[in-house]
Design a protein around this motif. Structure first.
Motif, short mmCIF file in Angstrom:
data_model
loop_
_atom_site.label_atom_id
_atom_site.label_comp_id
_atom_site.label_asym_id
_atom_site.label_seq_id
_atom_site.Cartn_x
_atom_site.Cartn_y
_atom_site.Cartn_z
N HIS A 1 0.67 -1.25 -0.06
CA HIS A 1 0.03 -0.08 -0.09
C HIS A 1 0.72 1.27 -0.05
N ALA A 2 1.90 1.27 0.75
CA ALA A 2 2.75 2.68 0.97
C ALA A 2 3.40 2.90 -0.46
N LEU A 3 3.79 1.77 -1.23
CA LEU A 3 4.54 1.74 -2.50
C LEU A 3 3.81 1.67 -3.72
N LYS A 4 2.20 1.56 -3.54
CA LYS A 4 1.49 1.40 -4.73
C LYS A 4 1.92 2.39 -6.10
N GLU A 5 2.03 3.54 -5.71
CA GLU A 5 2.09 4.35 -6.95
C GLU A 5 3.48 4.25 -7.52
N LEU A 6 4.47 4.25 -6.81
CA LEU A 6 6.04 4.00 -7.15
C LEU A 6 5.98 2.45 -8.03
N SER A 7 5.23 1.44 -7.52
CA SER A 7 5.38 0.23 -7.88
C SER A 7 4.66 0.15 -9.37
N ARG A 8 3.35 1.13 -9.67
CA ARG A 8 2.97 1.26 -10.90
C ARG A 8 3.47 1.72 -11.80
N LYS A 9 4.61 2.52 -11.28
CA LYS A 9 5.68 3.54 -12.38
C LYS A 9 6.91 2.40 -12.78
N ALA A 10 7.12 1.48 -11.73
CA ALA A 10 8.50 0.15 -11.96
C ALA A 10 7.82 -0.50 -12.99
N HIS A 11 9.16 -0.91 -13.94
CA HIS A 11 8.87 -1.91 -14.78
C HIS A 11 8.31 -3.24 -14.43
N ALA A 12 8.92 -3.59 -13.36
CA ALA A 12 8.68 -4.74 -12.39
C ALA A 12 8.48 -4.59 -10.96
N THR A 13 7.52 -5.26 -10.46
CA THR A 13 7.91 -5.30 -8.93
C THR A 13 7.99 -6.89 -8.46
N VAL A 14 8.74 -6.90 -7.63
CA VAL A 14 8.72 -8.15 -6.92
C VAL A 14 8.93 -8.15 -5.32
N GLU A 15 9.02 -9.18 -4.74
CA GLU A 15 9.02 -9.16 -3.32
C GLU A 15 10.40 -9.82 -2.71
N THR A 16 11.12 -10.13 -3.26
CA THR A 16 12.52 -10.84 -2.84
C THR A 16 13.59 -10.29 -3.80
N PRO A 17 14.85 -10.35 -3.33
CA PRO A 17 15.87 -10.22 -4.29
C PRO A 17 16.16 -11.44 -5.08
N ASP A 18 15.69 -12.48 -4.53
CA ASP A 18 15.70 -13.77 -5.60
C ASP A 18 14.86 -13.51 -6.57
N GLN A 19 13.88 -12.97 -6.45
CA GLN A 19 12.83 -12.69 -7.55
C GLN A 19 13.48 -11.65 -8.72
N ALA A 20 14.26 -10.57 -7.82
CA ALA A 20 14.73 -9.68 -8.76
C ALA A 20 15.87 -10.15 -9.74
N VAL A 21 16.50 -11.28 -9.28
CA VAL A 21 17.72 -11.87 -9.93
C VAL A 21 16.91 -12.67 -10.92
N LYS A 22 15.98 -13.43 -10.63
CA LYS A 22 15.13 -14.16 -11.89
C LYS A 22 14.63 -13.36 -13.00
N ALA A 23 14.11 -11.96 -12.39
CA ALA A 23 13.73 -11.08 -13.22
C ALA A 23 14.97 -10.66 -14.45
N LEU A 24 16.05 -10.31 -13.57
CA LEU A 24 17.24 -9.98 -14.46
C LEU A 24 17.67 -10.92 -15.37
N ALA A 25 17.74 -12.20 -14.86
CA ALA A 25 18.02 -13.38 -15.74
C ALA A 25 17.24 -13.54 -16.98
N TYR A 26 15.93 -13.26 -16.87
CA TYR A 26 15.15 -13.50 -18.20
C TYR A 26 15.41 -12.47 -19.12
N ILE A 27 16.38 -11.22 -18.87
CA ILE A 27 16.63 -10.48 -19.95
C ILE A 27 17.44 -11.31 -20.85
N PHE A 28 18.52 -12.03 -20.21
CA PHE A 28 19.28 -12.87 -21.04
C PHE A 28 18.83 -14.02 -21.69
N ASN A 29 17.69 -14.39 -21.46
CA ASN A 29 17.21 -15.84 -21.66
C ASN A 29 16.64 -15.80 -23.20
#
Length: 146
Positions: free
Chosen positions: A118-146
């Motif tokens: 809730h506190a970050l809802k506007e910022l989250s909507r402006k981001a290209h992707a929103t995840v909940e963990t650093p592990d998910q961020a790495v998976k999103a980053l890896a997807y760029i290269f797949n």
């Protein structure tokens, strides 16, 4: 292709090291940059460069000038920004860096726990992707290269 990723967020926990290690384990061609992770040096850089300041306010103003310089240069050179909002610390600098990334047109992966949704809802909507963990961020980053 190599990417430069700016890691924005608090400097008190090991989340950056977690992302670095997981990215390295996947052999992703990524270089990481970010804010000064040595908290004492970050707070004292103004006096390190300009000399002793007359008060705590001037000390903070001097340090913030050089920290902002560092952030601006490295964020502008980054191909992508990962901004982590943790639960333990105040996250004003993270919000500033994430907003600067959006303004500069830098792709942004926002990492935030569900309880901060809730506190970050506007910022989250402006981001290209929103995840909940650093592990998910790495998976999103890896997807760029797949």
């Amino acid at each position: 292709m190599r990417l430069t990723v700016y890691l924005a967020g608090e400097i008190h926990s090991s989340w950056r090291e977690e992302i670095r290690k997981k990215t390295e384990a996947l052999n992703l061609p990524v270089d990481f940059v970010g804010p000064m992770e040595d908290h004492e040096r970050s707070d004292g850089i103004g006096e390190e460069i300009l000399g002793e300041q007359p008060s705590a306010v001037f000390r903070d103003m001097a340090a913030s000038s050089f920290n902002n310089l560092r952030t601006e240069v490295l964020l502008q050179k980054a191909d992508l920004v990962i901004a982590l909002f943790g639960e333990q610390y105040k996250q004003w600098n993270t919000a500033m860096d994430a907003s600067a990334a959006i303004t500069a047109g830098k792709p942004l992966i926002l990492v935030r726990p569900e309880k901060l949704h809730h506190a970050l809802k506007e910022l989250s909507r402006k981001a290209h992707a929103t995840v909940e963990t650093p592990d998910q961020a790495v998976k999103a980053l890896a997807y760029i290269f797949n």
